[in-house]
Design a protein around this motif. Sequence first.
Motif, PDB file in Angstrom:
ATOM      1  N   ALA A 146      -1.872   4.992   4.044  1.00 12.36           N
ATOM      2  CA  ALA A 146      -1.051   6.140   3.641  1.00 12.36           C
ATOM      3  C   ALA A 146      -0.433   5.915   2.267  1.00 12.36           C
ATOM      4  O   ALA A 146      -0.321   6.847   1.462  1.00 12.36           O
ATOM      5  N   ALA A 147      -0.031   4.672   1.981  1.00 13.19           N
ATOM      6  CA  ALA A 147       0.521   4.370   0.659  1.00 13.19           C
ATOM      7  C   ALA A 147      -0.538   4.520  -0.425  1.00 13.19           C
ATOM      8  O   ALA A 147      -0.274   5.029  -1.515  1.00 13.19           O
ATOM      9  N   VAL A 148      -1.756   4.076  -0.124  1.00 17.96           N
ATOM     10  CA  VAL A 148      -2.866   4.253  -1.066  1.00 17.96           C
ATOM     11  C   VAL A 148      -3.160   5.739  -1.244  1.00 17.96           C
ATOM     12  O   VAL A 148      -3.387   6.220  -2.360  1.00 17.96           O
ATOM     13  N   TYR A 149      -3.145   6.481  -0.147  1.00 18.10           N
ATOM     14  CA  TYR A 149      -3.355   7.925  -0.186  1.00 18.10           C
ATOM     15  C   TYR A 149      -2.286   8.590  -1.043  1.00 18.10           C
ATOM     16  O   TYR A 149      -2.558   9.533  -1.791  1.00 18.10           O
ATOM     17  N   ALA A 150      -1.058   8.093  -0.930  1.00 21.09           N
ATOM     18  CA  ALA A 150       0.040   8.644  -1.731  1.00 21.09           C
ATOM     19  C   ALA A 150      -0.166   8.404  -3.210  1.00 21.09           C
ATOM     20  O   ALA A 150       0.269   9.197  -4.053  1.00 21.09           O
ATOM     21  N   VAL A 152       4.270  -1.182   1.361  1.00 20.78           N
ATOM     22  CA  VAL A 152       4.122   0.188   0.842  1.00 20.78           C
ATOM     23  C   VAL A 152       4.025   0.214  -0.682  1.00 20.78           C
ATOM     24  O   VAL A 152       3.076   0.788  -1.228  1.00 20.78           O
ATOM     25  N   PRO A 153       4.962  -0.392  -1.420  1.00 20.85           N
ATOM     26  CA  PRO A 153       4.812  -0.330  -2.881  1.00 20.85           C
ATOM     27  C   PRO A 153       3.604  -1.101  -3.410  1.00 20.85           C
ATOM     28  O   PRO A 153       2.973  -0.684  -4.373  1.00 20.85           O
ATOM     29  N   VAL A 154       3.279  -2.236  -2.786  1.00 20.42           N
ATOM     30  CA  VAL A 154       2.107  -2.993  -3.241  1.00 20.42           C
ATOM     31  C   VAL A 154       0.835  -2.177  -3.027  1.00 20.42           C
ATOM     32  O   VAL A 154      -0.023  -2.087  -3.909  1.00 20.42           O
ATOM     33  N   ALA A 155       0.702  -1.558  -1.838  1.00 16.77           N
ATOM     34  CA  ALA A 155      -0.478  -0.735  -1.569  1.00 16.77           C
ATOM     35  C   ALA A 155      -0.516   0.481  -2.487  1.00 16.77           C
ATOM     36  O   ALA A 155      -1.583   0.870  -2.973  1.00 16.77           O
ATOM     37  N   TYR A 156       0.635   1.063  -2.731  1.00 13.62           N
ATOM     38  CA  TYR A 156       0.693   2.235  -3.612  1.00 13.62           C
ATOM     39  C   TYR A 156       0.239   1.876  -5.023  1.00 13.62           C
ATOM     40  O   TYR A 156      -0.548   2.581  -5.646  1.00 13.62           O
ATOM     41  N   PHE A 157       0.725   0.760  -5.524  1.00 16.70           N
ATOM     42  CA  PHE A 157       0.406   0.368  -6.894  1.00 16.70           C
ATOM     43  C   PHE A 157      -1.051  -0.055  -7.038  1.00 16.70           C
ATOM     44  O   PHE A 157      -1.794   0.441  -7.881  1.00 16.70           O
ATOM     45  N   PHE A 158      -1.482  -0.986  -6.207  1.00 17.19           N
ATOM     46  CA  PHE A 158      -2.830  -1.520  -6.355  1.00 17.19           C
ATOM     47  C   PHE A 158      -3.893  -0.565  -5.831  1.00 17.19           C
ATOM     48  O   PHE A 158      -5.052  -0.662  -6.216  1.00 17.19           O
ATOM     49  N   GLY A 159      -3.479   0.371  -4.966  1.00 14.21           N
ATOM     50  CA  GLY A 159      -4.439   1.353  -4.483  1.00 14.21           C
ATOM     51  C   GLY A 159      -4.894   2.280  -5.590  1.00 14.21           C
ATOM     52  O   GLY A 159      -6.045   2.733  -5.605  1.00 14.21           O
ATOM     53  N   ALA A 160      -4.029   2.564  -6.519  1.00 16.01           N
ATOM     54  CA  ALA A 160      -4.382   3.438  -7.636  1.00 16.01           C
ATOM     55  C   ALA A 160      -5.316   2.741  -8.612  1.00 16.01           C
ATOM     56  O   ALA A 160      -6.090   3.377  -9.314  1.00 16.01           O
ATOM     57  N   GLN A 161      -5.211   1.391  -8.708  1.00 17.03           N
ATOM     58  CA  GLN A 161      -6.051   0.546  -9.568  1.00 17.03           C
ATOM     59  C   GLN A 161      -5.882   0.835 -11.059  1.00 17.03           C
ATOM     60  O   GLN A 161      -6.728   0.473 -11.866  1.00 17.03           O
ATOM     61  N   LEU A 162      -4.814   1.470 -11.388  1.00 19.91           N
ATOM     62  CA  LEU A 162      -4.476   1.659 -12.794  1.00 19.91           C
ATOM     63  C   LEU A 162      -3.016   2.066 -12.869  1.00 19.91           C
ATOM     64  O   LEU A 162      -2.435   2.535 -11.920  1.00 19.91           O
ATOM     65  N   VAL A 163      -2.436   1.859 -14.023  1.00 18.37           N
ATOM     66  CA  VAL A 163      -1.036   2.220 -14.202  1.00 18.37           C
ATOM     67  C   VAL A 163      -0.980   3.567 -14.912  1.00 18.37           C
ATOM     68  O   VAL A 163      -1.289   3.652 -16.094  1.00 18.37           O
ATOM     69  N   SER A 177      -2.724   8.756  -4.866  1.00 21.93           N
ATOM     70  CA  SER A 177      -3.571   9.807  -5.439  1.00 21.93           C
ATOM     71  C   SER A 177      -2.925  11.183  -5.325  1.00 21.93           C
ATOM     72  O   SER A 177      -3.557  12.191  -5.616  1.00 21.93           O
ATOM     73  N   GLY A 178      -1.660  11.211  -4.887  1.00 20.55           N
ATOM     74  CA  GLY A 178      -0.909  12.457  -4.880  1.00 20.55           C
ATOM     75  C   GLY A 178      -0.982  13.268  -3.611  1.00 20.55           C
ATOM     76  O   GLY A 178      -0.424  14.365  -3.540  1.00 20.55           O
ATOM     77  N   HIS A 179      -1.619  12.735  -2.557  1.00 19.20           N
ATOM     78  CA  HIS A 179      -1.765  13.501  -1.324  1.00 19.20           C
ATOM     79  C   HIS A 179      -0.546  13.411  -0.413  1.00 19.20           C
ATOM     80  O   HIS A 179      -0.325  14.294   0.419  1.00 19.20           O
ATOM     81  N   LEU A 180       0.217  12.333  -0.534  1.00 17.81           N
ATOM     82  CA  LEU A 180       1.425  12.146   0.264  1.00 17.81           C
ATOM     83  C   LEU A 180       2.549  11.670  -0.649  1.00 17.81           C
ATOM     84  O   LEU A 180       2.290  11.183  -1.757  1.00 17.81           O
ATOM     85  N   ASN A 181       3.769  11.794  -0.165  1.00 17.51           N
ATOM     86  CA  ASN A 181       4.921  11.280  -0.897  1.00 17.51           C
ATOM     87  C   ASN A 181       5.193   9.861  -0.429  1.00 17.51           C
ATOM     88  O   ASN A 181       5.452   9.629   0.758  1.00 17.51           O
ATOM     89  N   VAL A 182       5.137   8.904  -1.350  1.00 16.97           N
ATOM     90  CA  VAL A 182       5.232   7.502  -0.954  1.00 16.97           C
ATOM     91  C   VAL A 182       6.601   7.170  -0.371  1.00 16.97           C
ATOM     92  O   VAL A 182       6.722   6.319   0.521  1.00 16.97           O
ATOM     93  N   TRP A 183       7.661   7.826  -0.854  1.00 17.21           N
ATOM     94  CA  TRP A 183       8.993   7.568  -0.314  1.00 17.21           C
ATOM     95  C   TRP A 183       9.081   8.005   1.146  1.00 17.21           C
ATOM     96  O   TRP A 183       9.682   7.312   1.979  1.00 17.21           O
ATOM     97  N   LEU A 184       8.467   9.150   1.447  1.00 16.78           N
ATOM     98  CA  LEU A 184       8.482   9.635   2.824  1.00 16.78           C
ATOM     99  C   LEU A 184       7.616   8.758   3.713  1.00 16.78           C
ATOM    100  O   LEU A 184       7.952   8.516   4.880  1.00 16.78           O
ATOM    101  N   VAL A 185       6.509   8.273   3.182  1.00 13.22           N
ATOM    102  CA  VAL A 185       5.669   7.327   3.933  1.00 13.22           C
ATOM    103  C   VAL A 185       6.483   6.091   4.309  1.00 13.22           C
ATOM    104  O   VAL A 185       6.474   5.649   5.468  1.00 13.22           O
ATOM    105  N   GLY A 186       7.207   5.535   3.339  1.00 10.25           N
ATOM    106  CA  GLY A 186       8.020   4.355   3.616  1.00 10.25           C
ATOM    107  C   GLY A 186       9.119   4.626   4.621  1.00 10.25           C
ATOM    108  O   GLY A 186       9.361   3.827   5.532  1.00 10.25           O
TER     109      GLY A 186
END
Length: 201
Positions: A37-41, A150-161, A43-52
């Motif tokens: 879900a964090a990785v999904y977030a 959650v933040p690690v998956a969110y950051f590295f899931g995007a694979q770019l900054v 890409s803009g499909h979910l809100n990462v704060w709400l996921v957490g």
Amino acid sequence: MELAPILHHWGYAAVFVIIFVESFGLPTPGQTVMVAAAVYASSGHLNVWLVGFLAFTAAVLGDNIGYWIGVRGGRRAVHRWGRYVFLTPDRFARIERFFARRGSHVVVVARFFDGLRQFNGVLAGVTAMPWRTFVLHNAVGAALWVGLWVPVAYFFGAQLVRSHAEWWLLGFGVVGALVTAGFYLRRERASKSRADEPVGV
């Protein structure tokens, strides 16, 4: 289990329900769905704060259901149904002995280990850990678990900054986890120091 369709159709509800039921013993992929879900977030499909937030809330509430199950009849239930989730009587006895020795420390780190993550609430209830002690340490453990993954998956899931916001989010999660761990360790050391103080005659 293919999580992408589940997250696409059920979104936040899937995050909450899967983590919630895993937390009182059902064999569902709670950690995997949280990371997905964090990785999904990212890409803009979910809100990462709400996921957490939902992951933390589901973990704490589910563990409390597990605690209640442990208090009300966990030992009987484990011996009757445990084999269906690979929790044999011998394995349960070993976990219970270890849990009885380490107690609150186990509750804090349990979320990072399969088996303990699913049954730490039940074991706390079975071993008669005081509920307030369990709630405090369980919340600390859930905060560390969510604050790290959650933040690690969110950051590295995007694979770019894409922006400085991602760095800020990652930093917030890591710092939050470290601060929480530091608070917990200081509290434990203070309690131990008070216990070791000589009693005046």
